[in-house]
Structure formats: C-alpha cells, structure tokens
Design an enzyme around this catalytic site. Structure first.
Site, PDB file in Angstrom:
ATOM      1  N   LYS A   1       0.804  -1.224   0.000  1.00 47.86           N
ATOM      2  CA  LYS A   1       0.000   0.000   0.000  1.00 47.86           C
ATOM      3  C   LYS A   1       0.840   1.279   0.000  1.00 47.86           C
ATOM      4  CE  LYS A   1      -4.309  -1.598   0.292  1.00 47.86           C
ATOM      5  NZ  LYS A   1      -5.381  -1.192  -0.636  1.00 47.86           N
TER       6      LYS A   1
ATOM      7  N   SER B   1      -8.902  -0.600   6.031  1.00 50.38           N
ATOM      8  CA  SER B   1      -8.965  -1.731   6.959  1.00 50.38           C
ATOM      9  C   SER B   1      -7.628  -1.939   7.644  1.00 50.38           C
ATOM     10  CB  SER B   1      -9.379  -3.007   6.218  1.00 50.38           C
ATOM     11  OG  SER B   1      -8.362  -3.377   5.320  1.00 50.38           O
TER      12      SER B   1
ATOM     13  N   GLU C   1      -9.351 -14.167  -4.722  1.00 48.73           N
ATOM     14  CA  GLU C   1     -10.240 -13.595  -3.705  1.00 48.73           C
ATOM     15  C   GLU C   1     -10.604 -14.660  -2.678  1.00 48.73           C
ATOM     16  OE1 GLU C   1     -12.845 -10.073  -5.562  1.00 48.73           O
ATOM     17  OE2 GLU C   1     -13.510 -12.038  -6.253  1.00 48.73           O
TER      18      GLU C   1
ATOM     19  N   GLY D   1     -15.658 -13.743  -0.383  1.00 51.75           N
ATOM     20  CA  GLY D   1     -15.528 -12.326  -0.752  1.00 51.75           C
ATOM     21  C   GLY D   1     -15.174 -12.164  -2.223  1.00 51.75           C
TER      22      GLY D   1
ATOM     23  N   ASP E   1     -16.366 -10.592  -4.821  1.00 50.87           N
ATOM     24  CA  ASP E   1     -17.098  -9.527  -5.524  1.00 50.87           C
ATOM     25  C   ASP E   1     -16.540  -9.272  -6.927  1.00 50.87           C
ATOM     26  OD1 ASP E   1     -15.007  -8.580  -3.637  1.00 50.87           O
ATOM     27  OD2 ASP E   1     -15.272  -6.697  -4.722  1.00 50.87           O
TER      28      ASP E   1
ATOM     29  N   SER F   1       1.018  -9.651  -0.783  1.00 50.68           N
ATOM     30  CA  SER F   1       0.607  -8.250  -0.632  1.00 50.68           C
ATOM     31  C   SER F   1       0.961  -7.633   0.712  1.00 50.68           C
ATOM     32  CB  SER F   1      -0.886  -8.108  -0.908  1.00 50.68           C
ATOM     33  OG  SER F   1      -1.619  -8.985  -0.091  1.00 50.68           O
TER      34      SER F   1
END
Lengths: 318, 318
Positions: B50, B75, B201, B205, B207, B302
């Site tokens: 991030k 989050s 995913e 979750g 989506d 990640s």
C-alpha cells in the site's frame, strides 16, 4: 584465513547461494538509538547462513572424494545446509543430529534428501560419533565451523552486508562455535579496520566470552537455552584462534530477551527469526551493545528455522 | 492508466519505497509443479504494498493542498501507508479505521504519527464517513485504490518483479478493491502481452469474480473472512474498468487454505504473511491456478501485517 579466502568463497557462491537483501527498520532504529542494517540469513537457502560454509567446503572437494559422499554432525541448520549443498553438487549426505533437535529441522533435512542418524546430545560426544560415521562409510566429514573453507564461506554474509552498508561502526554477530563471527570479523577488520566486532551468546552459553577472558578455550558443558544453534560447549580451535585476535567483545542475552526480539522481528519487520538468529536484535534491544547515538550497526540474523508451532509456543503465549 | 504512469510512479518511489527482493522456494516449486517468483511486499515500508500507491499520490499533491493534511479510510494496511507517506513528506494524516481492525494495525498506524478515528464496518459507510471527515478538516482524501496515482504506484510491485523475472507465464495477485491487480496487470500486459493475470479472492468475498462474470460491478455485502485486507464489498469503478480488460481469471481460496499458506510461508520461506497476503500462495498450493508443468509464475505477497499473537492463534493451534 584472509579476506581473499572469503572473496574466493563469494565467487563459488555466486548464483548458488541467495544474495540476501540488507533490510532496515525505522522502528528498530528509534527503539535502539542506532542506524541498523540487518543481514537476514533466515532468507538464505536452508533458512540459515550455514549453506554458505557448507557449499564452499563441499564444492571444493576433489571429484573422487565428493563421489563417496559427505557427512555432518549438527544441531540443525548445518545439517540442512550440507543436505542442500550435497544435492546441488550431486552427491549424498549422512547427517548426525541430536535426538531433541527441533522437528522442523529434522524434517527439512530429510526433505532435502539426506539420511539422518540421531544421538543424545547430553550423553554422547557428537564429534567422535561424526568422525566414526564418516570413517565407516568413507565419507568426508564437513564440520559446522572448524574448517577454513567453512569459516570463509560463512564470512561472505559480512562481505555482502559491507558492500551494501560500507561505513558500519559496529558489527553484531551471534556466536555458537564461532565460525560465522570468525569469517565475518576477518572481512570486517580487513575492509574497515576501525569497526567494532561484537559477538552475542546466550547468558547460559557464554563459552566464547569465558574463553576470551581466560585467554584459552573453556568447556562449559551443554548450556540449556532456547537458542539451539548457540549451544556450543567450547569454542572451536580454529575459530578461537581467529576470534581472539579480531572480536572486540562478547555480550550475552537471556532467553526472554531472545523471545522479545523474535516477536519484534515478526511484528515489525515481518521476518521469521529463530532464537539463535535473534541474538543480535536482542542484544541491541537490551542495550547490551554500546551503539546508541546513531552509530551505524550491522546485525547478522543467522537463521529462521523455528517451526510455526514452536514459535506460537514461545511467542504467542505471553 | 498506462505503463508510463507506473514508470513515473517508480521514479517517484526510487530510494523512498523499499525495492523488495524477488524470492524463490524449491520446496514450493516441487509442491506446486511451478517455477515461482515471489514479490514479498510484506517487507515493504508499513508491511504491505500500500505504501507504493499512497506515497505516489501524496507526493504528487500541490504544496498548498499537502499542507492541509491528508485523510484515509482503510482496513489497516493503507492506513499505515498513508501515515508513513504523510510523515515522509512532512504533513499530517487522519485515518478512519474499522473498530474491529487488527490491534497491531491500529497501533502501528498511530505509531507512525497519524490520528486514528474508528467506525463500525458492519453498519456504517466508510466512504461517506471518510469523505465527510476530509471535507470537515479541509484535508485531501487518499483512497486506498480508486485513484489513478494509487493504482499506478501499486503497479510498481509488478514492474520490479518483471525486471527480476522477465519471462513469466502467469502473474497471481490478491484482489481486494482491485487497485493492486489493476496496476500490476497494466504493467504485465504492456511488457509481456501473452502473460496470464490471475486474481485471487476469498471464497466468501468474490465480488470481483462475480462482477467480471456479470459484466458489471456487483455489491456482495461485507464478507466474513480472516483476510481482512480483501473484505471489499464491490470492486472500485476505476479498478473494475481496468480489470475487466486485463484480468484473465479470478480464483478463490478458503480461510483454511489461507492458514495453510501462512504456515508454509513461515516454516519454509521464513516470511511473515498476513491472511490476505497469502492468497497467491494458497491458490497455487490448492491447485486453483493452472500453472503446473513448470510454468513460470509471479506471485505478489501483498502484506505481512498479522500480529504474532493473532498468528499464533490462527496457525499455532492446529
């Protein structure tokens, strides 16, 4: 052993060993008042610096000797290193391991293809057993530290660290049998004569500290500590000869300090570090190494071979 | 977003973000039948990829806007990233975090100097709250993925991985809001048009998987999964626009598979990986990504922001 021996080892290891990165942590620096550069040998092949020495020694054997295989005695990390190195050069390995070695280490050693033979580390003499084993089978014994090529290979960790961070004031290295610090101090003192080399031992396992103070090798018996890689009973003869000249100081850490350091490495640096490997972190975090005031400190993380279950037991409980 | 945007981001991040190494594991390769190259963004500043996006966006702000500070909703990992980036460019940050975010993430975010405001992720709309917060205080909102500079910054992870391992056949990337995979697939498809980009995913979750299948963005409500970084309810509008063109496939993994992957990363690779970060490992270990037969696979890890106590709870117990 000279700088050139370590440089020769570096050439043999190029493209074979991982060139582990140099990592930093602002949080660690703030906590300790240092500017620290970590060499994470937990990310090395086999999860520890030991591969460097084992491969350097094994790959230097004459072909006929190599073909008869290699043997080793080890509390774990050297075992995995010899197993991997033997596989890479196409020979077989027999490893003598203490029967109470961490399960993850025994399993990994077998996984790399070696045959494992166990012994009781509290009653049997592993060196004598190892030599007998090698002799019986005509294999070459690869010692974990008492060998010029092993020490030189292990010193390549410091050679790489000093390439990334040349202007270190202090170098902090865990001390078991003394091979890692012998190789590292040979490099460090040659490239940077003013550097201070500090070894770290477990409080209960300070054979090298006692030996340096006495001016001769002292046998302290098997120390009980969670740092299974630092349970040497007496410094090696070859390693002591180097370390008495080049190591400036030995400091000690408690098991509780090792656990705190493992937790810090996990939480803040995302590194899996075994108790022995956390010795440098622990010494700095405990203020045992005089390096505050922004001194530039190199810290060798010697290994990361602690199973997740054992880690949870040591770190998660508190 | 084009390759050039990611290359611009890479220039801004040079010497600022860590250039994380590319790591490999023979054991993983044997287990999965692949030749895999991992990009361990758990070793990035703030413990996750991030930082790349946050710094790229924040450092591009005009001085007057920058001086009024930045705000973010997250989050956890984006929160830390914005907090660090704000500190590095000399401005302040306010972070809106779910009140059930992992304690280690909240603590780290505060530790980096940001002010933390909490909300209930199951009842309140974080985007509306974040916007109101930013507006009230005259601060610039830095979104975790819905921003071209954020996506481009996040794509630098793939740019570095492809520099180290140019001939990848497959690239596997965890999918939350979709910014990381949008940036990474932009790079990957530009540099290596034949590469297959696979998103991962959590099973509960999915989506983005549902949205790609439907051809439009589907809101699935807040998924319950241990992968707190992948709890997006709906793909971003900007990220979906990129991902519908460039992502070849989405696969899913269970929480139990994530825990197995975290354990593998710890035991065999000495890497601390959070549940979300283990998605790529987990998908390959579970055979969900067709890559056996020695395919060359890039795997983005990640993040690693899982506290040692939580890790012990998830991994040590079984």
């Amino acid at each position: 052993m000279y700088l050139e021996d370590v440089q020769d080892a570096a050439r043999r290891l190029e493209g074979v060993a991982h060139r582990t990165p140099t990592v930093t942590s602002r949080t660690f620096d703030e906590l300790t008042g240092t500017t620290s550069f970590f060499k994470p040998e937990n990310l090395q092949r086999g999860g520890a610096f030991k591969f460097r020495g084992a491969y350097n020694a094994i790959s230097s054997l004459p072909a006929d000797q190599l073909a008869r295989g290699v043997a080793a005695f080890s509390s774990g990390n050297h075992a995995q290193a010899v197993s991997i190195a033997a596989g890479m050069v196409g020979t077989h390995a027999v490893i003598l391991m203490p029967e109470d070695a961490p399960a993850a280490k025994v399993q990994a050693t077998r996984g790399y293809g070696a045959e494992v033979v166990t012994y009781d580390r509290y009653t049997e003499d592993r060196e004598a057993l190892g030599r007998a084993l090698a002799e019986d089978r005509g294999m070459t014994l690869v010692p974990p530290y008492e060998h010029p090529l092993v020490m030189a290979g292990q010193g390549t960790a410091a050679l790489e660290l000093l390439a990334d961070a040349p202007d270190l004031d202090v170098l902090v290295v865990p001390v078991g049998g003394g091979g890692l610090i012998a190789g590292c101090s040979t490099v460090a003192k040659a490239l940077r004569p003013g550097i201070r080399v500090v070894g770290v031992e477990p409080e209960e396992g300070d054979d090298t500290r006692q030996s340096l103070a006495a001016g001769e090798r002292i046998d302290i018996g098997v120390p009980r500590t969670i740092a299974d890689g630092l349970q040497a009973t007496i410094p090696g003869a070859l390693t002591f000869e180097v370390n008495r000249r080049l190591v400036d100081e030995i400091v000690t850490v408690t098991d509780a300090q090792l656990v705190d350091a493992m937790r810090f490495a996990f939480d803040r640096m995302k590194l899996v570090v075994e108790p022995s490997g956390a010795a440098g972190f622990a010494a700095l975090m405990a203020g045992a190494v005089p390096a505050a005031g922004g001194k530039r400190v190199g810290v060798v993380i010697s290994g990361g071979n602690v199973g997740s279950a054992r880690f949870a037991e040591l770190v998660g409980a508190s």
